[in-house]
Design a protein around this motif. Structure first.
Motif, PDB file in Angstrom:
ATOM      1  N   PHE A   1       0.842  -1.211   0.000  1.00 31.30           N
ATOM      2  CA  PHE A   1       0.000   0.000   0.000  1.00 31.30           C
ATOM      3  C   PHE A   1       0.870   1.253   0.000  1.00 31.30           C
ATOM      4  CE2 PHE A   1      -3.831  -2.390   1.767  1.00 31.30           C
ATOM      5  CZ  PHE A   1      -4.592  -2.182   0.631  1.00 31.30           C
ATOM      6  N   TYR A   2       1.980   1.208   0.715  1.00 26.52           N
ATOM      7  CA  TYR A   2       2.860   2.382   0.756  1.00 26.52           C
ATOM      8  C   TYR A   2       3.502   2.619  -0.615  1.00 26.52           C
ATOM      9  CZ  TYR A   2       6.610   5.567   1.911  1.00 26.52           C
ATOM     10  OH  TYR A   2       7.451   6.655   1.927  1.00 26.52           O
ATOM     11  N   ILE A   3       4.021   1.563  -1.209  1.00 20.61           N
ATOM     12  CA  ILE A   3       4.720   1.694  -2.493  1.00 20.61           C
ATOM     13  C   ILE A   3       3.789   2.188  -3.595  1.00 20.61           C
ATOM     14  CG2 ILE A   3       5.887   0.395  -4.328  1.00 20.61           C
ATOM     15  CD1 ILE A   3       7.010  -1.444  -2.131  1.00 20.61           C
ATOM     16  N   HIS A   4       2.529   1.706  -3.577  1.00 22.61           N
ATOM     17  CA  HIS A   4       1.595   2.003  -4.669  1.00 22.61           C
ATOM     18  C   HIS A   4       0.482   2.959  -4.264  1.00 22.61           C
ATOM     19  CE1 HIS A   4       3.572  -1.006  -7.094  1.00 22.61           C
ATOM     20  NE2 HIS A   4       3.314  -1.963  -6.207  1.00 22.61           N
ATOM     21  N   GLN A   5       0.700   3.769  -3.247  1.00 18.03           N
ATOM     22  CA  GLN A   5      -0.380   4.620  -2.752  1.00 18.03           C
ATOM     23  C   GLN A   5      -0.846   5.650  -3.769  1.00 18.03           C
ATOM     24  OE1 GLN A   5       1.147   7.658   0.302  1.00 18.03           O
ATOM     25  NE2 GLN A   5       2.741   6.093   0.351  1.00 18.03           N
ATOM     26  N   ASP A   6       0.010   6.028  -4.733  1.00 20.15           N
ATOM     27  CA  ASP A   6      -0.393   6.990  -5.757  1.00 20.15           C
ATOM     28  C   ASP A   6      -1.063   6.330  -6.955  1.00 20.15           C
ATOM     29  OD1 ASP A   6       0.466   9.320  -4.427  1.00 20.15           O
ATOM     30  OD2 ASP A   6       2.544   8.932  -5.031  1.00 20.15           O
ATOM     31  N   ASN A   7      -1.016   5.007  -7.006  1.00 17.37           N
ATOM     32  CA  ASN A   7      -1.669   4.265  -8.080  1.00 17.37           C
ATOM     33  C   ASN A   7      -2.094   2.911  -7.519  1.00 17.37           C
ATOM     34  OD1 ASN A   7      -2.567   3.086 -10.420  1.00 17.37           O
ATOM     35  ND2 ASN A   7      -0.729   3.503 -11.620  1.00 17.37           N
ATOM     36  N   LEU A   8      -3.210   2.935  -6.804  1.00 19.12           N
ATOM     37  CA  LEU A   8      -3.643   1.746  -6.063  1.00 19.12           C
ATOM     38  C   LEU A   8      -3.928   0.552  -6.957  1.00 19.12           C
ATOM     39  CD1 LEU A   8      -5.949   3.340  -3.338  1.00 19.12           C
ATOM     40  CD2 LEU A   8      -3.732   2.236  -3.003  1.00 19.12           C
ATOM     41  N   GLN A   9      -4.242   0.801  -8.232  1.00 17.23           N
ATOM     42  CA  GLN A   9      -4.518  -0.306  -9.135  1.00 17.23           C
ATOM     43  C   GLN A   9      -3.319  -1.250  -9.244  1.00 17.23           C
ATOM     44  OE1 GLN A   9      -5.532   2.848  -9.744  1.00 17.23           O
ATOM     45  NE2 GLN A   9      -7.679   2.320  -9.351  1.00 17.23           N
ATOM     46  N   LYS A  10      -2.107  -0.685  -9.120  1.00 17.51           N
ATOM     47  CA  LYS A  10      -0.902  -1.511  -9.190  1.00 17.51           C
ATOM     48  C   LYS A  10      -0.730  -2.389  -7.955  1.00 17.51           C
ATOM     49  CE  LYS A  10       1.868   1.446 -12.235  1.00 17.51           C
ATOM     50  NZ  LYS A  10       3.146   2.204 -12.375  1.00 17.51           N
ATOM     51  N   ALA A  11      -1.406  -2.041  -6.877  1.00 16.46           N
ATOM     52  CA  ALA A  11      -1.294  -2.816  -5.638  1.00 16.46           C
ATOM     53  C   ALA A  11      -2.263  -3.990  -5.615  1.00 16.46           C
ATOM     54  CB  ALA A  11      -1.542  -1.920  -4.430  1.00 16.46           C
ATOM     55  N   ILE A  12      -3.293  -3.955  -6.465  1.00 13.80           N
ATOM     56  CA  ILE A  12      -4.365  -4.950  -6.384  1.00 13.80           C
ATOM     57  C   ILE A  12      -3.854  -6.365  -6.615  1.00 13.80           C
ATOM     58  CG2 ILE A  12      -6.488  -5.774  -7.466  1.00 13.80           C
ATOM     59  CD1 ILE A  12      -7.270  -2.852  -7.895  1.00 13.80           C
ATOM     60  N   LEU A  13      -3.111  -6.586  -7.701  1.00  7.05           N
ATOM     61  CA  LEU A  13      -2.647  -7.946  -8.023  1.00  7.05           C
ATOM     62  C   LEU A  13      -1.724  -8.508  -6.950  1.00  7.05           C
ATOM     63  CD1 LEU A  13      -2.607 -10.356  -9.870  1.00  7.05           C
ATOM     64  CD2 LEU A  13      -0.780  -9.262 -11.211  1.00  7.05           C
ATOM     65  N   PRO A  14      -0.676  -7.790  -6.533  1.00  5.59           N
ATOM     66  CA  PRO A  14       0.176  -8.365  -5.474  1.00  5.59           C
ATOM     67  C   PRO A  14      -0.570  -8.615  -4.174  1.00  5.59           C
ATOM     68  CG  PRO A  14       0.815  -6.092  -5.945  1.00  5.59           C
ATOM     69  CD  PRO A  14      -0.106  -6.518  -7.030  1.00  5.59           C
ATOM     70  N   ILE A  15      -1.533  -7.766  -3.846  1.00 12.80           N
ATOM     71  CA  ILE A  15      -2.300  -7.968  -2.617  1.00 12.80           C
ATOM     72  C   ILE A  15      -3.184  -9.210  -2.739  1.00 12.80           C
ATOM     73  CG2 ILE A  15      -4.231  -7.019  -1.265  1.00 12.80           C
ATOM     74  CD1 ILE A  15      -2.876  -4.271  -1.561  1.00 12.80           C
ATOM     75  N   ILE A  16      -3.780  -9.411  -3.899  1.00 13.79           N
ATOM     76  CA  ILE A  16      -4.574 -10.623  -4.122  1.00 13.79           C
ATOM     77  C   ILE A  16      -3.694 -11.862  -3.981  1.00 13.79           C
ATOM     78  CG2 ILE A  16      -5.818 -11.974  -5.861  1.00 13.79           C
ATOM     79  CD1 ILE A  16      -7.008  -9.365  -6.897  1.00 13.79           C
ATOM     80  N   LEU A  17      -2.501 -11.806  -4.561  1.00  9.99           N
ATOM     81  CA  LEU A  17      -1.600 -12.963  -4.533  1.00  9.99           C
ATOM     82  C   LEU A  17      -1.132 -13.293  -3.122  1.00  9.99           C
ATOM     83  CD1 LEU A  17       0.560 -12.317  -7.737  1.00  9.99           C
ATOM     84  CD2 LEU A  17      -1.285 -13.975  -7.433  1.00  9.99           C
ATOM     85  N   ILE A  18      -0.728 -12.272  -2.350  1.00  7.00           N
ATOM     86  CA  ILE A  18      -0.251 -12.573  -0.993  1.00  7.00           C
ATOM     87  C   ILE A  18      -1.406 -12.994  -0.087  1.00  7.00           C
ATOM     88  CG2 ILE A  18       1.776 -11.069  -1.153  1.00  7.00           C
ATOM     89  CD1 ILE A  18       0.296  -9.039   0.610  1.00  7.00           C
ATOM     90  N   THR A  19      -2.606 -12.482  -0.369  1.00  7.75           N
ATOM     91  CA  THR A  19      -3.770 -12.888   0.424  1.00  7.75           C
ATOM     92  C   THR A  19      -4.122 -14.343   0.145  1.00  7.75           C
ATOM     93  OG1 THR A  19      -4.656 -10.632   0.446  1.00  7.75           O
ATOM     94  CG2 THR A  19      -6.193 -12.420   0.945  1.00  7.75           C
ATOM     95  N   LEU A  20      -4.095 -14.737  -1.125  1.00  6.15           N
ATOM     96  CA  LEU A  20      -4.372 -16.133  -1.481  1.00  6.15           C
ATOM     97  C   LEU A  20      -3.325 -17.062  -0.875  1.00  6.15           C
ATOM     98  CD1 LEU A  20      -5.444 -15.789  -5.242  1.00  6.15           C
ATOM     99  CD2 LEU A  20      -6.913 -16.204  -3.252  1.00  6.15           C
ATOM    100  N   THR A  21      -2.074 -16.622  -0.850  1.00  7.88           N
ATOM    101  CA  THR A  21      -1.011 -17.424  -0.237  1.00  7.88           C
ATOM    102  C   THR A  21      -1.262 -17.582   1.258  1.00  7.88           C
ATOM    103  OG1 THR A  21       0.588 -16.618  -1.868  1.00  7.88           O
ATOM    104  CG2 THR A  21       1.474 -17.593   0.142  1.00  7.88           C
ATOM    105  N   TYR A  22      -1.651 -16.496   1.905  1.00  6.76           N
ATOM    106  CA  TYR A  22      -1.960 -16.524   3.335  1.00  6.76           C
ATOM    107  C   TYR A  22      -3.141 -17.451   3.617  1.00  6.76           C
ATOM    108  CZ  TYR A  22      -2.920 -14.550   8.012  1.00  6.76           C
ATOM    109  OH  TYR A  22      -3.128 -14.367   9.355  1.00  6.76           O
ATOM    110  N   CYS A  23      -4.120 -17.416   2.720  1.00  5.15           N
ATOM    111  CA  CYS A  23      -5.327 -18.224   2.902  1.00  5.15           C
ATOM    112  C   CYS A  23      -5.089 -19.713   2.652  1.00  5.15           C
ATOM    113  CB  CYS A  23      -6.442 -17.740   1.974  1.00  5.15           C
ATOM    114  SG  CYS A  23      -7.097 -16.117   2.404  1.00  5.15           S
TER     115      CYS A  23
END
Length: 211
Positions: free
Chosen positions: A137-159
């Motif tokens: 979120f910090y790295i991509h705070q100016d373009n949140l769309q770029k954060a969506i895919l990595p966040i989905i991936l790490i969430t799926l890994t966590y799950c």
């Protein structure tokens, strides 16, 4: 997004996160069979992670930010332990997240790895997954769309760990996070700090009265 609009958006999200967290904690201690309450509660942490990322951008002193989070972690630990379990409360995770962001800003990967090691082995809530969420979120705070895919991936890994499977519902938090809120709302920054230990203590008293 200018600073004023960012703070207004952040306060709307903070309110959503607080309500979601309250619902989650009511479900945990008072209605453990009503899993829908826990699912709603999954919205809270990603929003707080986003809030931390924005806070790291606008704060004048990251060291004071970290110390404030650790102070409230200590204040909250007894209520957290008696209502939940003897493990670090969420303020520890948020403080570790700020430390990782600071390490990223100062180009100190060794420090980020050390903090991640401590967070994991201390049993901090959300562990390394939580730290990565705040960092993305910090790295991509100016373009949140770029954060969506990595966040989905790490969430799926966590799950992938069975007992964390219901964290998949946290992905719905991306909807309010990415929404361009235009609501005028001002919430004192210390509301969450004090609400966290206070509401846990209140729920513990309610639980004792019901048993």
């Amino acid at each position: 997004m200018n600073a004023t609009h960012q703070h207004e958006k952040n306060d709307v999200l903070k309110l959503i996160a607080i309500i979601s967290m309250l619902i989650d904690h009511i479900g945990y201690g008072l209605f453990p069979k009503m899993m829908v309450l826990r699912y709603v509660g999954r919205l809270a942490f990603p929003i707080f992670a986003y809030h931390i990322a924005i806070g790291c951008r606008y704060t004048k002193d990251l060291h004071r930010y970290i110390l404030r989070l650790f102070l409230f972690a200590l204040i909250s630990q007894i209520p957290y332990t008696i209502y939940f379990r003897p493990s670090p409360n969420i303020f520890f995770s948020l403080a570790f997240g700020v430390m990782v962001i600071q390490a990223y800003k100062e180009n100190k990967p060794w420090l980020a790895l050390l903090v991640a090691f401590i967070a994991h082995f201390s049993g901090a809530s959300y562990g390394v997954y939580g730290l990565m969420l705040m960092l993305f979120f910090y790295i991509h705070q100016d373009n949140l769309q770029k954060a969506i895919l990595p966040i989905i991936l790490i969430t799926l890994t966590y799950c992938a760990v069975p007992r964390y499977g219901f964290q998949i519902f946290s992905l719905f938090a991306l909807i309010p996070i990415c929404h361009p809120w235009n609501i005028r709302l001002h919430i004192n920054k210390y509301i969450f700090y004090w609400f966290y230990p206070a509401h846990i203590l209140l729920l513990w008293f309610i639980k004792q009265g019901l048993t």
